[in-house]
Design a protein around this motif. Structure first.
Motif, PDB file in Angstrom:
ATOM      1  N   GLN A 108     -14.531 -80.129 -69.456  1.00  0.00           N
ATOM      2  CA  GLN A 108     -13.636 -78.916 -69.306  1.00  0.00           C
ATOM      3  C   GLN A 108     -13.787 -77.678 -70.441  1.00  0.00           C
ATOM      4  N   GLN A 109     -14.828 -77.829 -71.167  1.00  0.00           N
ATOM      5  CA  GLN A 109     -15.073 -76.726 -72.168  1.00  0.00           C
ATOM      6  C   GLN A 109     -15.494 -75.380 -71.448  1.00  0.00           C
ATOM      7  N   LYS A 110     -15.078 -74.587 -72.119  1.00  0.00           N
ATOM      8  CA  LYS A 110     -15.250 -73.123 -71.546  1.00  0.00           C
ATOM      9  C   LYS A 110     -16.124 -72.236 -72.424  1.00  0.00           C
ATOM     10  N   CYS A 111     -16.792 -71.149 -71.895  1.00  0.00           N
ATOM     11  CA  CYS A 111     -17.629 -70.092 -72.314  1.00  0.00           C
ATOM     12  C   CYS A 111     -16.699 -69.361 -73.478  1.00  0.00           C
ATOM     13  N   ALA A 112     -17.112 -69.020 -74.714  1.00  0.00           N
ATOM     14  CA  ALA A 112     -16.162 -68.299 -75.459  1.00  0.00           C
ATOM     15  C   ALA A 112     -16.424 -66.941 -75.166  1.00  0.00           C
ATOM     16  N   CYS A 123     -17.035 -65.562 -71.821  1.00  0.00           N
ATOM     17  CA  CYS A 123     -16.502 -65.176 -70.158  1.00  0.00           C
ATOM     18  C   CYS A 123     -15.127 -66.145 -69.992  1.00  0.00           C
ATOM     19  N   ASP A 124     -14.725 -67.251 -70.724  1.00  0.00           N
ATOM     20  CA  ASP A 124     -13.562 -68.228 -70.552  1.00  0.00           C
ATOM     21  C   ASP A 124     -13.799 -68.951 -69.193  1.00  0.00           C
ATOM     22  N   PHE A 125     -15.123 -69.120 -68.438  1.00  0.00           N
ATOM     23  CA  PHE A 125     -15.225 -69.872 -67.554  1.00  0.00           C
ATOM     24  C   PHE A 125     -15.857 -71.180 -67.749  1.00  0.00           C
ATOM     25  N   HIS A 166     -18.966 -72.904 -81.412  1.00  0.00           N
ATOM     26  CA  HIS A 166     -18.769 -71.907 -80.282  1.00  0.00           C
ATOM     27  C   HIS A 166     -19.961 -72.199 -79.197  1.00  0.00           C
ATOM     28  N   CYS A 171     -24.070 -64.804 -70.916  1.00  0.00           N
ATOM     29  CA  CYS A 171     -23.093 -64.039 -71.737  1.00  0.00           C
ATOM     30  C   CYS A 171     -23.510 -63.917 -73.031  1.00  0.00           C
TER      31      CYS A 171
END
Length: 982
Positions: free
Chosen positions: A853-857, A859-861, A875, A881
């Motif tokens: 469930q971790q997201k890209c710092a 784009c937040d996807f 990070h 990105c």
């Protein structure tokens, strides 16, 4: 409309007056020449211009009154006609409504033209206001035959007369007041009150009060003039401020105890009339004229005189054609310079200045006998009426010929006052005044007047020369000179030179007579003439002539003064130098600060007064160019006295140290002066001038030669050092001082080989020349470049090792210490390499756990659906990105490198795809070999890209720190972003 006969009469009168004026203007007044040509393009209008009013009365005219453009006349028995002269086509006719046999005896109209008094022969009086049609009776006035009314010019209004004086045929003076407004319920009469204040007598009997005049003078003083048939009374008294409404009774009470002031004449023609001239509206009268039995008494009114108002009184006796028994004068009117006398058939105008009849107008018999003449004090017109006609006179420019009369009376100031706007007349008056003053031997005044005329210049100048009046001639020339225009250069030049000659003659005469006071005054006047700014151009253009005149008279002082005025300072200074007055010459130079003159005269002045000259140069400062003064300085510094030399050095030092002059010639000259006359300052100058060639302003080669010629070795060493000739500096310094040589040897800091060479020279000199081993050892300790083995060859063979024991031991100790330091560094390097290998091994085994469930710092996807990077700081970024975040912050070189790697990666990807297709069998080995190479190349490319993109976290690393001063929005896209928010 005027008839043809009347027009003919008017033209005849005009022609006569014009001819009379022509005769007067062409009278011989003793003037032979004038520069004015007086040509009249058209005939001047006569002063007194008569005009008949286009009016035919329905009945005969009994009486007429005019004031403030309001005309009232009594027609027949019972009709009153009022005409507003501003609207003459709207007459107003009123019936008096009298049924008895009473007739109108007199009409009186106040200065405002609002209040009309109608006096009847039955001793009754009626009142009519301008704004009403109703005639009202004055009950309090009944029983008195009114002869005169003295109006209140100060307090009279359109609705109220204010306190007025009324004179009767019985000699009684009443005070009254009339109001046009309706009174109270019990008092509806317009007359407010009617009380007696005084009575007049003649020869012990009551005499009719023919005229009354009320005026207010200065300091709240009231003046009342009353006349009977042959007496003129004056009443003067003060009225308290604010109590003017209370009337004039206080004026008469103040004169009650004393006999009233009056003038009496023996002749009596049964009546008298007085008239006044007022120059401006609402001002006090200036002159009066009283028509009585003996003639006309006229003069001025002086409100300051304590004894009598009347001044400059004269009596004009009636001419022989006026017979008092048959042809008595009827009325009189006074103007500025004339009084008009009305007879039964004509009008005479008499000038008050000379008593001459200047105009006479005869009326034809068809209009009937003349009845009365009246002047409107406001409009200024003179009215005359008969029973069937009304005439009026326009008085135009009556002062135009007055100047001639005053001139003939030798009252030249008044004559000039009345011809200021007529230059041709002014010229005649001035010429007449000048001639009058000349005849009375008032030559200075005559010259001043002659200078203002247009008479022939030569004629007037010769008159004063023949009379031997040089002062008057000088005054005449000065006035003429001041009146000339700047364009008249020839005339100005002539007068200036002539005046200079006259002044010089006068000064010479006064000096020979020994009159020192007048001599000083004349000299001051002459100098003011020479310094006149108005004639400065002429004096400058003709200065050589003025110099010649001054020289011919031997007037040296004024010649010097004139030279200063003309700013010809070179002549002044030359004069002082020729007379050995060098201080005065220097004063002129210092005062006017002319650089060219300083350059020219400084050699002479420097020879005699060097200290003062140098002080003046120093005071001039940067305004003088020291380079241009060098010739004079060098000339007298070589052949002059010690004072001149010291002053020369002082000025050179001022130029170098105070003015900071950078001219090479100045510095070289100062060097030569120091070398010859002040060697103690030479080395100090060289030291403070600078240690680099770019800082100094003197010639190094010249300085070196100068110091070498004079044997200044230390100075030579200093110059060698500046020239960076260190070997020569050390060689020369060793002749003076070893320490000086040591300081020179350390200068080439960047060239160790040269330094070592220089120190070896010093060591050789110490060992071989001075034979001092101890000093040699000190040299060894002073320079870390020298070793004991470098200087051992310089020592002689007989020197024992004892002298070098300590040096050799210390040298060996240094070597041992250096070896130990190298060992220590090797051990530290080995330990450091070991730790690095351990760190690398540890990093290979380091890992991180990524949750699903971790997201890209950025784009937040979700992170796991695409390739990503994980940094030690925590990070996480998608590959693409991170690429977008990092690329804008990279340098141009790294961006180009990144694009190049992307292209290579794309090319290897295409190659690998093509290799997945079925290949020919015979190429199997080759394709497998190629695949291995492509894979290796692709991994290398990705590794290089990672080094650029993922070398550090974009949020925690240096990129974020470097971008702290960059705006959040690109300046080129700011307006677009701004508009999107609106």
């Amino acid at each position: 409309m005027a008839s043809i006969l009347e027009e003919y009469e008017d033209s005849q009168n005009t022609r006569q007056s014009t001819q009379q004026h022509s005769r007067l203007s062409t009278a011989n007044i003793g003037i032979t020449h004038s520069g004015f040509v007086n040509v009249r393009l058209e005939e001047e209008k006569p002063i007194f211009n008569k005009q008949r009013i286009d009016f035919t009365p329905p009945e005969r005219i009994n009486h007429l009154a005019v004031c403030n453009n309001q005309l009232c006349m009594s027609l027949g028995k019972d009709t009153l006609l009022r005409i507003d002269l501003a609207k003459p086509d709207q007459p107003n006719q009123i019936e008096l409504g009298r049924k008895d046999e009473s007739k109108v005896y007199r009409l009186f109209l106040d200065p405002t033209g609002s209040h009309l008094l109608i006096c009847l022969s039955t001793s009754e009086c009626l009142y009519l206001n301008r704004n009403t049609q109703k005639v009202r009776s004055l009950s309090r006035w009944r029983g008195h035959l009114i002869e005169s009314v003295g109006w209140n010019k100060l307090l009279g209004t359109e609705t109220n007369t204010g306190p007025v004086l009324v004179g009767t045929s019985q000699g009684i003076i009443f005070e009254a007041e009339i109001s046009a407004t309706e009174g109270s319920l019990f008092n509806t009469n317009p007359d407010q009150y009617f009380r007696q204040v005084h009575s007049l007598e003649e020869d012990g009997k009551p005499a009719p009060v023919c005229c009354l005049e009320v005026e207010r003078g200065p300091e709240n003083k009231y003046l009342i003039i009353a006349t009977t048939r042959k007496r003129l009374f004056q009443f003067v008294g003060k009225v308290a401020e604010g109590s003017e409404q209370q009337g004039f009774s206080s004026v008469f009470s103040q004169n009650h105890d004393l006999l009233p002031s009056f003038q009496e004449f023996p002749a009596n023609m049964g009546y008298s009339e007085i008239t006044f001239y007022t120059p401006k509206l609402r001002t006090s009268p200036k002159a009066f004229a009283w028509m009585m039995g003996n003639g006309v008494l006229y003069g001025q009114l002086d409100y300051v005189r304590p004894d009598s108002l009347l001044s400059d009184v004269q009596v004009w006796e009636y001419t022989p054609d006026i017979d008092l028994s048959l042809n008595k004068p009827i009325s009189i009117v006074l103007t500025q310079f004339h009084f008009l006398l009305l007879l039964h058939d004509r009008v005479k105008a008499i000038c008050t200045l000379n008593g001459q009849v200047v105009y006479e107008d005869v009326f034809p018999d068809k209009f009937g006998a003349l009845k009365k003449m009246i002047k409107d004090p406001v409009g200024g017109l003179v009215w005359i009426y008969t029973e069937r006609a009304v005439f009026r006179y326009h008085i135009q420019r009556e002062a135009r010929d007055v100047w001639q009369m005053y001139m003939s009376m030798t009252k030249f100031d008044l004559a000039k006052e009345y011809c200021r706007d007529r230059p041709e007349c002014m010229d005649m008056v001035l010429a007449k005044e000048a001639e009058h003053c000349f005849q009375n031997k008032r030559y200075i005044e005559s010259a001043k007047c002659y200078a203002l005329t247009q008479n022939y210049f030569e004629e007037i100048a010769l008159k004063f020369i023949e009379a031997k009046q040089e002062e008057a001639l000088k005054e005449f020339l000065l006035k003429k000179l001041n009146n000339l225009k700047p364009s008249e250069r020839t005339q100005i030049t002539l007068l200036v030179t002539w005046l200079a000659e006259l002044y010089l003659n006068r000064l010479g005469q006064l000096e020979s007579d020994g009159n020192s006071l007048v001599f000083q005054e004349t000299r001051e006047e002459f100098r003011q003439f020479l310094s006149s700014s108005k004639h400065k151009e002429c004096l400058f253009n003709n200065r050589s002539t003025i110099y010649d005149l001054l020289a011919s008279h031997g007037n040296v002082d004024d010649m010097v003064y004139f030279s200063v005025v003309m700013q010809d300072y070179e002549r002044v200074i030359s004069h002082y130098c020729q007379h050995d007055d060098y201080s005065a010459a220097l004063d002129v130079l210092s005062k006017h600060c002319d650089q060219k003159l300083f350059y020219k005269f400084s050699p002479v002045l420097m020879q005699h007064i060097p200290k003062k000259v140098v002080d003046a140069w120093i005071q001039m400062g940067k305004r003088l160019d020291p380079k241009k003064l060098i010739p004079a300085l060098m000339n007298y510094s070589q052949m002059g006295s010690s004072q001149q030399i010291s002053e020369t050095i002082r000025y050179m030092e001022f130029c170098v140290y105070e003015l900071t002059v950078t001219e090479e010639a100045i510095h070289n000259y100062l060097l030569s002066l120091y070398a010859k006359y002040k060697p103690d300052s030479l080395l100090w100058y060289l030291e403070q001038a600078g240690t680099h060639a770019s800082e100094i302003h003197y010639d190094l080669k010249y300085a070196l030669r100068l110091c070498a010629e004079n044997g200044y070795l230390r100075a030579c060493v200093l110059v060698y050092r500046i020239m960076e000739l260190y070997e020569e500096a050390v060689d020369l310094a060793l002749q003076v001082d070893v320490d000086l040589a040591k300081s020179c040897a350390d200068l080439p800091e960047d060239d160790e080989e040269l330094r070592k060479k220089l120190w070896l020279k010093i060591a050789r000199h110490v060992v071989q020349e001075e034979k001092d081993v101890k000093k040699a050892m000190n040299c060894l300790s002073s320079c870390n470049l020298l070793k004991i083995e470098d200087i051992l060859p310089f020592f002689p063979d007989f020197v024992t090792i004892d002298h070098f024991k300590e040096a050799i031991c210390s040298s060996l100790e240094e070597y041992n210490q250096h070896i130990e330091e190298l060992k220590q560094e090797m051990e530290e390097a080995t330990e450091s390499a070991k730790r690095i290998r351990e760190d690398i091994q540890e990093m290979r085994n380091k890992y991180g756990v990524v949750d699903s469930q971790q997201k890209c710092a950025a784009c937040d996807f979700p992170l796991l659906n695409r390739p990503f990077y994980l940094f030690l700081c925590g990070h996480m970024f998608h590959y693409d990105c991170l690429f977008q975040e990092v690329t804008p912050h990279l340098t141009a070189f790294k961006q180009c490198r990144l694009e190049e790697l992307q292209k290579k990666l794309a090319a290897t990807t295409q190659t690998s795809k093509s290799r997945h297709r079925p290949a020919p069998k015979d190429e199997g080995d080759t394709s497998s070999l190629g695949k291995g190479n492509a894979g290796t190349s692709r991994e290398q490319i990705k590794s290089d890209m990672d080094d650029i993109i993922a070398s550090e976290c974009v949020y925690c690393g240096e990129l974020m720190i470097k971008s702290i001063d960059e705006p959040f929005i690109d300046p080129q896209k700011f307006e677009e972003e701004k508009s999107s928010w609106l």
